[in-house]
Design an enzyme around this catalytic site. Structure first.
Site, mmCIF file in Angstrom:
data_model
loop_
_atom_site.group_PDB
_atom_site.id
_atom_site.type_symbol
_atom_site.label_atom_id
_atom_site.label_comp_id
_atom_site.label_asym_id
_atom_site.label_seq_id
_atom_site.Cartn_x
_atom_site.Cartn_y
_atom_site.Cartn_z
ATOM 1 N N TYR A 146 -12.105 6.963 4.226
ATOM 2 C CA TYR A 146 -12.119 7.360 2.820
ATOM 3 C C TYR A 146 -13.271 8.301 2.509
ATOM 4 C CZ TYR A 146 -9.367 3.067 2.669
ATOM 5 O OH TYR A 146 -8.448 2.077 2.911
ATOM 6 N N ASN A 190 0.836 -1.200 0.000
ATOM 7 C CA ASN A 190 0.000 0.000 0.000
ATOM 8 C C ASN A 190 0.872 1.251 0.000
ATOM 9 O OD1 ASN A 190 -2.664 -1.066 -0.010
ATOM 10 N ND2 ASN A 190 -2.373 -1.737 2.104
ATOM 11 N N CYS A 201 -4.833 -7.344 -3.769
ATOM 12 C CA CYS A 201 -5.369 -7.093 -2.435
ATOM 13 C C CYS A 201 -6.337 -8.217 -2.106
ATOM 14 C CB CYS A 201 -6.071 -5.728 -2.413
ATOM 15 S SG CYS A 201 -6.670 -5.202 -0.785
ATOM 16 N N HIS A 202 -6.738 -8.344 -0.847
ATOM 17 C CA HIS A 202 -7.662 -9.416 -0.452
ATOM 18 C C HIS A 202 -8.991 -8.892 0.087
ATOM 19 C CE1 HIS A 202 -4.658 -9.045 3.023
ATOM 20 N NE2 HIS A 202 -5.699 -8.305 3.345
ATOM 21 N N HIS A 253 -9.813 -0.661 -2.129
ATOM 22 C CA HIS A 253 -10.375 -0.271 -0.843
ATOM 23 C C HIS A 253 -11.652 0.558 -0.969
ATOM 24 C CE1 HIS A 253 -6.347 -0.953 1.492
ATOM 25 N NE2 HIS A 253 -6.872 -2.063 1.007
#
Length: 488
Positions: free
Chosen positions: A258, A149, A170-171, A201
Site C-alpha cells: 500500500y 475484498n 474485517c479482522h 487495511h
C-alpha cells in the site's frame, strides 16, 4: 428468534463454517435459517453437508438450505453476508501474474495496487446485482454485511450506488491488537484498550492503554524489537511505527504493497520481508496459500466432515464481527467493534464520502460510530492516497470507463513508484483483455484494447517476483503438518 441469514459466496467453506458456528454460539439464534448460495454447486454441496452435520451433532432446530439461485436465498433475509471472490483463483492469478511483467511485485493484491483495483472491477457489478436483489426481495430493513475484498471499494459501491444498508467487516484490527497485547506482556488481549482508525487495511492504533496505563511510541517500538518472532517477521511494520509514531493493523506483507517505498526494487523487497509465512511479504503469497488451502480441503474433505460432528464450544467463538453485530442488534447486548462505513464526519481529516474503518458501538438502534477522530497527519496522508485511487476505481467500475481505470491504476502508490504511464496503459489493457469474461462493463472497450496490444512496443518480462515460492503438493503439506505435530 426466527429469521433468515443469507450467505453469498457460501462456497468459501472454511469461512462460512466459522461464521455459522459463531452465530450459533448466541443462545437466542438456535431457531434461525441459513440460506446458502454460490455459483459452484460442488462447493455448496460440501459446505451444506458440513453445516448439516453440525446441526445434527448439536441437536439444533437450525435450518440450512442451499441454492445457486441467489434471489431465492435472499428472499425475506434479514441479514445478508457476502464472502465472494469473483473470478476465483483463475482471475486472481492474473492479478498477480500480469503486473509482475511490468515490475509490480504484490504480496496479496486484493485491496489496492494493480491487482486490488482489477479485483474491484470484477466485484462491483456483482455487488450491485446483490444490492438490487436485496432491495427487491429481502426483508425491508435488511442489512448487508460485506466481508469481500477489496473491502472499501465493495462497501463504497454498495452504499453509494447500491443504496443498501451496508457495513464492511474485517479482522485486521483484532489481529493487530492481539500482537500489541502480546509484545507488551499482557495476560489477555482484553487488558489492552485502544482506538484504531483509518481505512481498511490502513488502520492505525492512535491510542493504546494497557490496564489503564497509556502506551507511547518508544515503549511499543522497544517491545516489538525485543520480541523474538515479530522483530523478524514485522520489520517493515516496525519501521513504519518508528517513522509514523503509530502501529498499523496490517501485516508486514499487506502493508508493504500500500506504500510506495518498500516494494519498488527487488533488493528492497528482500530486505524488508520475511519468508517464514506468506503473510510477511512473499511474492503472490496469498495466491499460493489460497491455492494450497483449496487443494488441501478438496483432498481432506472427509476429515473436515468428521470434525463437524463435534459439539459447538461457545468459548471458541471467534472475534469475527458478524455474530457479535447480529447479537447486539437482536438482543440489545452492546458490542464495540471496528466497522467500515461512509465517513460522514467520523474522521475529521479524511473525505466525507470515503469508506473509513473506525470504532463503533452496536445495539438495537444500529451501528453507532464514535465521531470526531483526527488521524496523525502521516496516517491521513497515506490513507488519502488510497482513497483517491478507490474513488476513481469505483467510478470506473460503475461507468465501464477504461480511461478512468487507467488513471486510477496510475495513481496507485506502488504502481506509480515502479511503472511509467506507458507501462500502466498497456498493463491495464492486458488485464482487461485477460479478465474480459468477468468484466461485462468493459465489453465495449476490449476490441480496442486488443488492437492496442497488438501494436504495442512496451517491453515486459517474464518474472516470478523477488520472493516467489511454488505451490506445495498435498504430500508436502502432509509432511509439514506431521513435522509440526511431532515438534509440538
Amino acid at each position: 428468534m426466527s429469521f433468515r441469514i443469507a450467505i453469498i459466496g457460501a462456497g468459501s467453506v472454511g469461512f462460512t463454517k466459522k461464521l455459522f458456528t459463531d452465530i450459533l454460539c448466541v443462545p437466542e439464534f438456535k431457531d434461525i435459517e441459513f440460506a446458502l448460495t454460490d455459483v459452484s454447486e460442488h462447493n455448496l454441496a460440501m459446505i451444506k453437508a458440513i453445516l448439516d452435520r453440525i446441526v445434527e451433532a448439536n441437536r439444533l432446530p437450525t435450518r440450512v438450505t442451499a441454492t445457486t439461485n441467489r434471489r431465492e436465498a435472499l428472499e425475506g433475509a434479514r441479514y445478508i453476508i457476502s464472502c465472494v471472490r469473483v473470478g476465483g483463483l483463475e482471475a486472481y492469478a492474473d492479478d498477480i501474474r500480469i503486473p509482475l511483467k511490468y515490475g509490480i511485485d504484490q504480496c496479496v493484491g486484493d485491496t489496492i495496487c494493480a491487482g486490488g483495483i482489477l479485483y474491484g472491477q470484477r466485484n462491483i457489478p456483482v455487488i450491485l446485482d446483490f444490492c438490487r436483489d436485496i432491495r427487491e426481495v429481502a426483508d425491508t430493513n435488511a442489512k448487508f454485511l460485506n466481508y469481500a475484498n477489496p473491502m472499501a471499494m465493495n462497501t463504497w459501491a454498495a452504499i453509494e450506488y447500491g443504496k443498501v444498508d451496508t457495513v464492511g467487516l474485517c479482522h485486521g484490527v483484532q489481529h493487530g491488537a492481539e500482537q500489541i497485547a502480546e509484545v507488551l506482556g499482557a495476560k489477555s488481549p482484553k487488558e489492552l484498550d485502544y482506538v484504531c482508525s483509518g481505512i481498511n487495511h490502513q488502520t492505525w492504533f492512535i491510542e493504546l492503554r494497557l490496564n489503564g496505563r497509556p502506551i507511547g511510541k518508544d515503549e511499543l517500538v522497544a517491545a516489538f524489537e525485543a520480541h523474538p518472532v515479530y522483530s523478524k517477521q514485522e520489520k517493515l511494520r516496525i519501521d513504519v511505527l518508528k517513522r509514523f509514531g503509530v502501529y498499523s493493523t496490517e501485516s508486514n506483507g499487506h502493508l508493504s504493497e500500500y506504500l510506495p517505498w518498500y516494494r519498488k526494487r527487488p533488493e528492497e523487497i528482500t530486505r524488508w520481508i520475511d519468508m517464514s509465512d506468506w503473510i510477511h511479504g512473499e511474492t503472490g503469497g496469498y495466491l499460493r496459500y489460497s491455492t494450497e488451502t483449496r487443494n488441501w480441503f478438496e483432498t481432506e474433505y472427509p476429515q473436515f466432515l468428521e470434525a463437524a460432528s463435534k459439539p459447538i464450544d461457545p468459548a471458541k467463538r471467534s472475534n469475527e464481527h458478524a455474530s457479535h453485530i447480529l447479537e447486539a442488534l437482536e438482543t440489545n447486548r452492546v458490542y464495540r467493534g471496528h466497522f467500515n462505513v461512509k465517513n460522514d464526519g467520523v474522521i475529521t481529516n479524511l473525505p466525507q464520502d470515503a469508506i473509513i474503518e473506525s470504532p463503533g458501538f452496536v445495539d438495537r438502534f444500529g451501528i453507532n460510530m464514535a465521531a470526531g477522530i483526527t488521524l496523525p497527519e502521516a496516517c491521513a496522508a497515506t490513507c488519502m492516497a488510497s482513497i483517491n485511487v478507490q474513488r476513481m476505481s469505483v467510478r470506473a467500475a460503475i461507468a465501464g470507463d477504461i480511461d478512468l481505470l487507467k488513471l486510477a491504476v496510475l495513481h496507485d502508490p506502488l504502481v506509480g513508484a515502479v511503472s511509467t504511464p506507458e507501462e500502466v496503459w498497456q498493463m491495464v489493457d492486458e488485464m482487461v483483455v485477460a479478465q474480459a469474461q468477468w468484466l461485462p462493463q468493459y465489453a465495449h472497450a476490449v476490441p480496442a484494447a486488443k488492437e492496442r496490444l497488438s501494436k504495442s512496443r512496451v517491453k515486459t518480462r517474464e518474472w516470478a517476483g523477488a520472493a516467489r515460492r511454488s505451490v506445495r503438493s498435498i504430500e508436502e503439506l502432509r509432511a509439514e503438518k506431521a513435522a509440526l505435530k511431532q515438534a509440538g
